[in-house]
Every structure is written in structure tokens, then in C-alpha cells.
Design an enzyme around this catalytic site. Structure first.
Site, short mmCIF file in Angstrom:
data_model
loop_
_atom_site.label_atom_id
_atom_site.label_comp_id
_atom_site.label_asym_id
_atom_site.label_seq_id
_atom_site.Cartn_x
_atom_site.Cartn_y
_atom_site.Cartn_z
N GLY A 44 0.79 -1.24 0.00
CA GLY A 44 0.00 0.00 0.00
C GLY A 44 0.81 1.29 0.00
N GLU A 99 4.10 4.22 5.93
CA GLU A 99 2.88 3.43 5.82
C GLU A 99 1.79 4.25 5.10
OE1 GLU A 99 1.43 0.84 5.49
OE2 GLU A 99 0.91 -0.23 7.31
N ASP A 100 0.93 3.57 4.37
CA ASP A 100 -0.16 4.29 3.70
C ASP A 100 -1.18 4.82 4.70
OD1 ASP A 100 -1.06 1.77 4.44
OD2 ASP A 100 -1.67 1.13 2.45
N ASP A 103 -4.40 2.51 10.92
CA ASP A 103 -5.79 2.13 11.18
C ASP A 103 -5.89 1.62 12.62
OD1 ASP A 103 -8.47 1.56 10.48
OD2 ASP A 103 -7.97 -0.43 9.76
N PHE A 153 -13.82 2.98 4.73
CA PHE A 153 -12.84 2.22 3.98
C PHE A 153 -12.47 2.99 2.73
CE2 PHE A 153 -10.97 -1.06 1.38
CZ PHE A 153 -10.23 -1.75 2.31
N ASP A 160 -5.80 -0.50 -1.65
CA ASP A 160 -6.62 -1.39 -2.48
C ASP A 160 -7.83 -1.93 -1.75
OD1 ASP A 160 -5.18 -3.16 -0.70
OD2 ASP A 160 -5.80 -4.78 -2.02
N ARG A 166 -5.63 0.48 -6.68
CA ARG A 166 -4.38 1.08 -6.20
C ARG A 166 -3.94 2.24 -7.10
NH1 ARG A 166 -2.14 -2.20 -2.15
NH2 ARG A 166 -2.35 -4.43 -2.48
P1 IMP Z 1 -3.67 -1.60 10.82
O1 IMP Z 1 -2.73 -2.71 11.17
O2 IMP Z 1 -5.08 -1.94 11.24
O3 IMP Z 1 -3.26 -0.24 11.30
O4 IMP Z 1 -3.83 -1.58 9.26
C1 IMP Z 1 -2.84 -1.18 8.44
C2 IMP Z 1 -3.07 -1.74 7.06
O5 IMP Z 1 -4.43 -2.10 6.81
C3 IMP Z 1 -2.76 -0.68 6.04
O6 IMP Z 1 -1.41 -0.72 5.69
C4 IMP Z 1 -3.64 -1.04 4.89
O7 IMP Z 1 -2.99 -1.95 4.06
C5 IMP Z 1 -4.83 -1.69 5.51
N1 IMP Z 1 -5.96 -0.76 5.63
C6 IMP Z 1 -6.45 -0.17 6.74
N2 IMP Z 1 -7.48 0.63 6.44
C7 IMP Z 1 -7.64 0.56 5.10
C8 IMP Z 1 -8.54 1.19 4.18
O8 IMP Z 1 -9.42 2.00 4.52
N3 IMP Z 1 -8.37 0.86 2.87
C9 IMP Z 1 -7.42 -0.01 2.43
N4 IMP Z 1 -6.57 -0.62 3.27
C10 IMP Z 1 -6.67 -0.33 4.58
#
Ligand code: IMP
Length: 190
Positions: A44, A99-100, A103, A153, A160, A166
Site C-alpha cells: 500500500g 505506511e499508507d 488504522d 474504507f 486497495d 491502487r
Molecule cells: P492496521 O494494522 O489496522 O493499522 O492496518 C494497516 C493496514 O491495513 C494498512 O497498511 C492497509 O494496508 C490496511 N488498511 C487499513 N485501512 C484501510 C482502508 O481503509 N483501505 C485499504 N486498506 C486499509
């Protein structure tokens, strides 16, 4: 059959560009005269990283890590697994994890712990997007964060949904479309 998805622009490309430049300016200022090592989290963050690196006015090197957490699902399983490790040592380096989106924080918490054990000189986190209302790991925060967004989302600019979208230039929210009946009208759910 899977429901089709409608896209709604949430962060237009001009704002993304402004935020990327702002983050790069802050990194350039904070590490003036030093070398920084960007660690992109695949897949991402690849679009964000490739724009960010060109705006940083320092000596920069790059490496990548890949983790599995989402797959084709919208919700994190809560488990993070390392799929690709770094190519070289980060000992004594100024490392910025790129990081993208931040979350739940599980991915960055996991990566931060792995990388801290390798004794970098500094370890910072840059995330283009932040969804603070989704946080599970309370003490994880980005040092360089672009835009806080609501609990939606999003796709585009590297992000993606099941490997789609993407390549979108804007960051868009996925709006589920109602299923249609044979007359092209939304089906009523009982
Ligand atoms: P975390 O571990 O929950 O913080 O999630 C991080 C990863 O989840 C990110 O690097 C994304 O790849 C994916 N992610 C979280 N939210 C989204 C979203 O809204 N769209 C797409 N990917 C997401």
C-alpha cells in the site's frame, strides 16, 4: 453475486500532493545534514513512498517490508505476519517507517517492535492517512501524519480493496451500492 462499489472522492490529488510535500519538508528539517533510511510497508505505501522520497532534500536510502494483515477482507484479522524482511541492517540509522494508513495500529506496532530490536539510531513513523477512531493499540501514533479521516474504507493512491483501485490518483471512499432487481430498482431488504 458481489455487490458493485461506487467511489466517492475523499481526498483529492491536490491535497495529497500538498500533504506529501509538507511531510517531506518536516523530515528534511528534522534530519538536516543527516542520512535517512525509508522503510516502505508493501504494498500500500509504494505510491506514497515514491512521491515522498522525491520531495525529501537529504541523502535517502530505501528498503521495503511486506506484511499480511488484510488480504481480501475489509477488516483486519488482528494478526500480522512478516512476509518480506529488510534487505540490510538498520543499526545506527535514522529509520522512517512509511505506511499508507494508520488504522488499528497493529501493523505498525508489530513492525516498530521488530525494528527497535535492531537498534536504529532513530525510528519514526510516517503515515499519509490516519483513522484515529479505529485504533486498538493506544500508544501508537505517527510522527509524520498527513490527513486524519473518519472511519471509512478508502482506496486509491496505493490503497486497495482486493487488489483493485491502487492506481487511482485520488483517495476515494468505497460506497456499497444497493443490489438491483430485474427492473433496475434497488431490492428491498425485509
Ligand atoms: P492496521 O494494522 O489496522 O493499522 O492496518 C494497516 C493496514 O491495513 C494498512 O497498511 C492497509 O494496508 C490496511 N488498511 C487499513 N485501512 C484501510 C482502508 O481503509 N483501505 C485499504 N486498506 C486499509
Amino acid at each position: 453475486m458481489a455487490k458493485s462499489q461506487k467511489l466517492k472522492v475523499l481526498v483529492p490529488r491536490a491535497e495529497i500532493r500538498r500533504k506529501v510535500r509538507e511531510i517531506a519538508r518536516r523530515i528534511t528539517r528534522d534530519f538536516r545534514g543527516e542520512h535517512v533510511h525509508l522503510v516502505g510497508v508493501l504494498k500500500g505505501a509504494c505510491v506514497f513512498l515514491s512521491d515522498l522520497i522525491r520531495e525529501i532534500d537529504l541523502e535517502v536510502s530505501v528498503d521495503f517490508m511486506a506484511v499480511a494483515s488484510y488480504g481480501r477482507e475489509r477488516n483486519s484479522s488482528g494478526q500480522v505476519k512478516l512476509i518480506k524482511d529488510l534487505d540490510s541492517s538498520i543499526e545506527g540509522m535514522n529509520v522512517i517507517l512509511v505506511e499508507d494508513i494508520l488504522d488499528t495500529g497493529l501493523t505498525l506496532d508489530y513492525l516498530r517492535r521488530i525494528l527497535e530490536e535492531r537498534r536504529p539510531k532513530t525510528l519514526r513513523i510516517a503515515a499519509l492517512l490516519d483513522k484515529p477512531s479505529r485504533r486498538i493499540v493506544p500508544d501508537i501514533r505517527g510522527d509524520y501524519v498527513g490527513i486524519s479521516i473518519p472511519n471509512q474504507f478508502v482506496v486509491g493512491y496505493g490503497l486497495d480493496f482486493g487488489e483493485r483501485y491502487r492506481n487511482l490518483k485520488d483517495i476515494c471512499a468505497l460506497v456499497p451500492e444497493p443490489e438491483l432487481n430485474e427492473h433496475g430498482h434497488p431490492k428491498h431488504t425485509p
